[in-house]
Design a protein around this motif. Structure first.
Motif, PDB file in Angstrom:
ATOM      1  N   PHE A 114       0.997  -0.995  -0.009  1.00  0.00           N
ATOM      2  CA  PHE A 114       0.153   0.024   0.066  1.00  0.00           C
ATOM      3  C   PHE A 114       0.587   1.438  -0.049  1.00  0.00           C
ATOM      4  N   SER A 115       2.069   1.250   0.230  1.00  0.00           N
ATOM      5  CA  SER A 115       2.897   2.379   0.279  1.00  0.00           C
ATOM      6  C   SER A 115       3.325   2.669  -1.078  1.00  0.00           C
ATOM      7  N   LEU A 116       3.013   1.722  -2.104  1.00  0.00           N
ATOM      8  CA  LEU A 116       3.385   2.028  -3.522  1.00  0.00           C
ATOM      9  C   LEU A 116       2.393   1.863  -4.388  1.00  0.00           C
ATOM     10  N   THR A 117       1.136   2.464  -3.796  1.00  0.00           N
ATOM     11  CA  THR A 117      -0.037   2.484  -4.796  1.00  0.00           C
ATOM     12  C   THR A 117      -0.417   4.069  -4.855  1.00  0.00           C
ATOM     13  N   GLY A 118      -1.442   4.341  -5.816  1.00  0.00           N
ATOM     14  CA  GLY A 118      -2.133   5.721  -6.016  1.00  0.00           C
ATOM     15  C   GLY A 118      -0.910   6.649  -6.370  1.00  0.00           C
ATOM     16  N   ARG A 119      -0.873   7.752  -5.734  1.00  0.00           N
ATOM     17  CA  ARG A 119       0.210   8.799  -5.991  1.00  0.00           C
ATOM     18  C   ARG A 119       1.662   8.155  -5.956  1.00  0.00           C
ATOM     19  N   ASN A 120       1.752   7.308  -5.189  1.00  0.00           N
ATOM     20  CA  ASN A 120       3.185   6.839  -4.979  1.00  0.00           C
ATOM     21  C   ASN A 120       3.607   5.590  -5.635  1.00  0.00           C
ATOM     22  N   ALA A 121       2.649   5.259  -6.742  1.00  0.00           N
ATOM     23  CA  ALA A 121       3.104   4.256  -7.776  1.00  0.00           C
ATOM     24  C   ALA A 121       4.539   4.673  -8.520  1.00  0.00           C
ATOM     25  N   HIS A 122       4.598   5.759  -8.729  1.00  0.00           N
ATOM     26  CA  HIS A 122       5.795   6.122  -9.470  1.00  0.00           C
ATOM     27  C   HIS A 122       7.105   5.621  -8.617  1.00  0.00           C
ATOM     28  N   LEU A 123       6.877   5.279  -7.349  1.00  0.00           N
ATOM     29  CA  LEU A 123       8.145   4.974  -6.384  1.00  0.00           C
ATOM     30  C   LEU A 123       8.363   3.590  -6.716  1.00  0.00           C
ATOM     31  N   GLY A 124       7.704   2.803  -7.167  1.00  0.00           N
ATOM     32  CA  GLY A 124       7.811   1.324  -7.296  1.00  0.00           C
ATOM     33  C   GLY A 124       8.740   0.998  -8.416  1.00  0.00           C
ATOM     34  N   VAL A 125       9.780   1.711  -8.364  1.00  0.00           N
ATOM     35  CA  VAL A 125      10.653   1.295  -9.814  1.00  0.00           C
ATOM     36  C   VAL A 125      11.256  -0.182  -9.371  1.00  0.00           C
ATOM     37  N   PRO A 126      11.797  -0.507 -10.614  1.00  0.00           N
ATOM     38  CA  PRO A 126      12.531  -1.915 -10.669  1.00  0.00           C
ATOM     39  C   PRO A 126      13.761  -1.718  -9.612  1.00  0.00           C
ATOM     40  N   SER A 127      13.830  -2.707  -8.538  1.00  0.00           N
ATOM     41  CA  SER A 127      15.028  -2.800  -7.863  1.00  0.00           C
ATOM     42  C   SER A 127      15.153  -4.090  -7.202  1.00  0.00           C
ATOM     43  N   PHE A 128      16.592  -4.512  -7.315  1.00  0.00           N
ATOM     44  CA  PHE A 128      16.952  -5.582  -6.598  1.00  0.00           C
ATOM     45  C   PHE A 128      16.990  -5.702  -4.954  1.00  0.00           C
ATOM     46  N   GLU A 129      17.045  -4.585  -4.382  1.00  0.00           N
ATOM     47  CA  GLU A 129      17.127  -4.372  -3.173  1.00  0.00           C
ATOM     48  C   GLU A 129      15.785  -4.726  -2.408  1.00  0.00           C
ATOM     49  N   THR A 130      14.650  -4.038  -3.099  1.00  0.00           N
ATOM     50  CA  THR A 130      13.256  -4.299  -2.627  1.00  0.00           C
ATOM     51  C   THR A 130      12.744  -5.638  -2.860  1.00  0.00           C
ATOM     52  N   GLY A 131      13.373  -6.363  -3.857  1.00  0.00           N
ATOM     53  CA  GLY A 131      12.825  -7.505  -4.599  1.00  0.00           C
ATOM     54  C   GLY A 131      11.687  -7.471  -5.511  1.00  0.00           C
ATOM     55  N   HIS A 132      11.581  -6.183  -5.994  1.00  0.00           N
ATOM     56  CA  HIS A 132      10.674  -5.859  -6.959  1.00  0.00           C
ATOM     57  C   HIS A 132      11.542  -5.725  -8.394  1.00  0.00           C
ATOM     58  N   PHE A 133      11.906  -6.884  -8.973  1.00  0.00           N
ATOM     59  CA  PHE A 133      12.661  -7.014 -10.070  1.00  0.00           C
ATOM     60  C   PHE A 133      12.367  -5.976 -11.147  1.00  0.00           C
ATOM     61  N   PHE A 134      11.096  -6.210 -11.521  1.00  0.00           N
ATOM     62  CA  PHE A 134      10.406  -5.688 -12.510  1.00  0.00           C
ATOM     63  C   PHE A 134       9.641  -4.165 -11.802  1.00  0.00           C
ATOM     64  N   GLY A 135       9.860  -3.884 -10.867  1.00  0.00           N
ATOM     65  CA  GLY A 135       8.937  -2.693 -10.032  1.00  0.00           C
ATOM     66  C   GLY A 135       7.601  -3.352  -9.788  1.00  0.00           C
ATOM     67  N   THR A 136       6.810  -2.276  -9.471  1.00  0.00           N
ATOM     68  CA  THR A 136       5.522  -2.706  -8.973  1.00  0.00           C
ATOM     69  C   THR A 136       4.391  -1.955 -10.059  1.00  0.00           C
ATOM     70  N   ASP A 137       3.078  -2.532 -10.223  1.00  0.00           N
ATOM     71  CA  ASP A 137       2.185  -1.961 -11.010  1.00  0.00           C
ATOM     72  C   ASP A 137       1.529  -0.810 -10.419  1.00  0.00           C
ATOM     73  N   ASN A 138       0.261  -0.207 -10.575  1.00  0.00           N
ATOM     74  CA  ASN A 138      -0.170   0.827 -10.118  1.00  0.00           C
ATOM     75  C   ASN A 138      -0.727   0.489  -8.804  1.00  0.00           C
ATOM     76  N   ASN A 139      -1.310  -0.768  -8.434  1.00  0.00           N
ATOM     77  CA  ASN A 139      -1.708  -1.176  -7.283  1.00  0.00           C
ATOM     78  C   ASN A 139      -0.880  -1.621  -6.288  1.00  0.00           C
ATOM     79  N   GLY A 140       0.208  -1.565  -6.439  1.00  0.00           N
ATOM     80  CA  GLY A 140       1.576  -1.879  -5.798  1.00  0.00           C
ATOM     81  C   GLY A 140       1.651  -3.392  -5.492  1.00  0.00           C
ATOM     82  N   ARG A 141       1.425  -4.123  -6.560  1.00  0.00           N
ATOM     83  CA  ARG A 141       1.681  -5.393  -6.615  1.00  0.00           C
ATOM     84  C   ARG A 141       2.805  -5.855  -7.464  1.00  0.00           C
TER      85      ARG A 141
END
Length: 308
Positions: free
Chosen positions: A69-96
């Motif tokens: 939920f910290s990467l949803t809505g207006r903060n979706a642009h923060l879910g960039v691809p990153s190996f540190e967070t484990g989101h290799f391809f980033g997150t979608d607009n719903n924080g998944r």
């Protein structure tokens, strides 16, 4: 004592003849296919895509339906691809996690394409072989049915089936496969008209073999070459159809996803600068489509009797 030149020539001829006899149709086709660099590279890429769809989920650190939920809505642009967070391809607009969803989407799109192509090939081959073998009035009736069905808009029928019978993967399989067999039926019927006049078919008829057994044991096996080529060219069409249906929101439903649905979601967020949401599913979509087309072209050239 020197060997007789005539005997030497006969030995050489025998060796060359044994080499020629040892080359089967499939061995010759495999050699010709391996010379096609584009087809070989595409086959390797398809193998990597299939491995990614089958085993890529074991590398995912997040479940595909987990919402951050910290990467949803207006903060979706923060879910960039990153190996540190484990989101290799980033997150979608719903924080998944987009990596886990691309893995599932690739697997479902491949499954829809392959299963749909298999249904189309099996139904079309049996239908066309039956019409071509029996000929006459039965052939005329069966092919007129094909002509009538081909005049109906394919996409309209598929959308209507999904609306009436519900939006499910099973209905998507049946809808795509059972409507797309028409071209295969016409191809199989044309090839059967040539094969049924061969000597081995006439021998089977003369010995009293049942027509159904003749079709299954003599006609259909001799259609395998063209069936394999058509199937490899049909799979990308099935994937494109499925992606288009999912793009319209009528295909795979949440929490499941496909490449078409992911591209649709990513296209809606491009204006916010989150290009990774469309880049990764679009990459796998384009690679899969082009790889299947190049493999199909390679098989068509390898199995073309004019090149033997």
């Amino acid at each position: 004592m020197l060997p007789n030149p005539v005997e030497m020539d006969s030995v050489v001829d025998a060796i060359e003849l044994s080499q020629v006899k040892g080359r089967s149709l499939w061995a010759d086709a495999r050699t010709r296919f391996m010379r096609n660099k584009a087809a070989v590279v595409s086959l390797i890429l398809l193998a990597f895509v299939a491995l990614f769809a089958l085993f890529g989920g074991y590398l995912a650190e997040w479940e595909r339906d987990f919402v951050d939920f910290s990467l949803t809505g207006r903060n979706a642009h923060l879910g960039v691809p990153s190996f540190e967070t484990g989101h290799f391809f980033g997150t979608d607009n719903n924080g998944r996690d987009l990596y886990a969803r691309v893995v599932q989407g690739t697997g479902i799109s491949l499954m829809v394409g392959i299963v749909g192509a298999m249904v189309a090939v099996v139904v079309g081959t049996l239908y066309g072989a039956t019409a071509g073998y029996f000929g006459g009035r039965l052939d005329g009736i069966m092919m007129r049915i094909v002509d009538v069905l081909m005049s109906i808009p394919f996409m309209f029928v598929l959308i209507l089936m999904l609306v009436i019978f519900g939006r499910s993967i099973l209905m998507l399989f049946l809808g795509i496969g059972l409507i797309s067999w028409l071209d295969m039926a016409r191809i199989a019927r044309g090839q059967t008209l040539t094969i049924k006049n061969k000597e081995f078919v006439e021998v089977a008829v003369a010995t009293g073999v049942h027509p159904i057994k003749i079709i299954l044991r003599h006609i259909v096996p001799n259609l395998l070459g063209i069936v394999i080529v058509y199937a490899t060219l049909l799979v990308p069409n099935m994937i494109i159809f499925e992606s288009f249906i999912s793009f319209l929101g009528l295909g795979v439903q949440e929490p499941n996803t496909s490449l078409g649905a992911l591209i649709n979601e990513g296209a809606g967020t491009m204006q916010y600068g989150t290009l990774w949401q469309i880049a990764f599913p679009l990459f796998f979509f384009v690679v899969t489509i082009f790889a299947f087309f190049f493999v199909g072209d390679g098989l068509r050239d390898a199995l073309d009797p004019k090149d033997r």
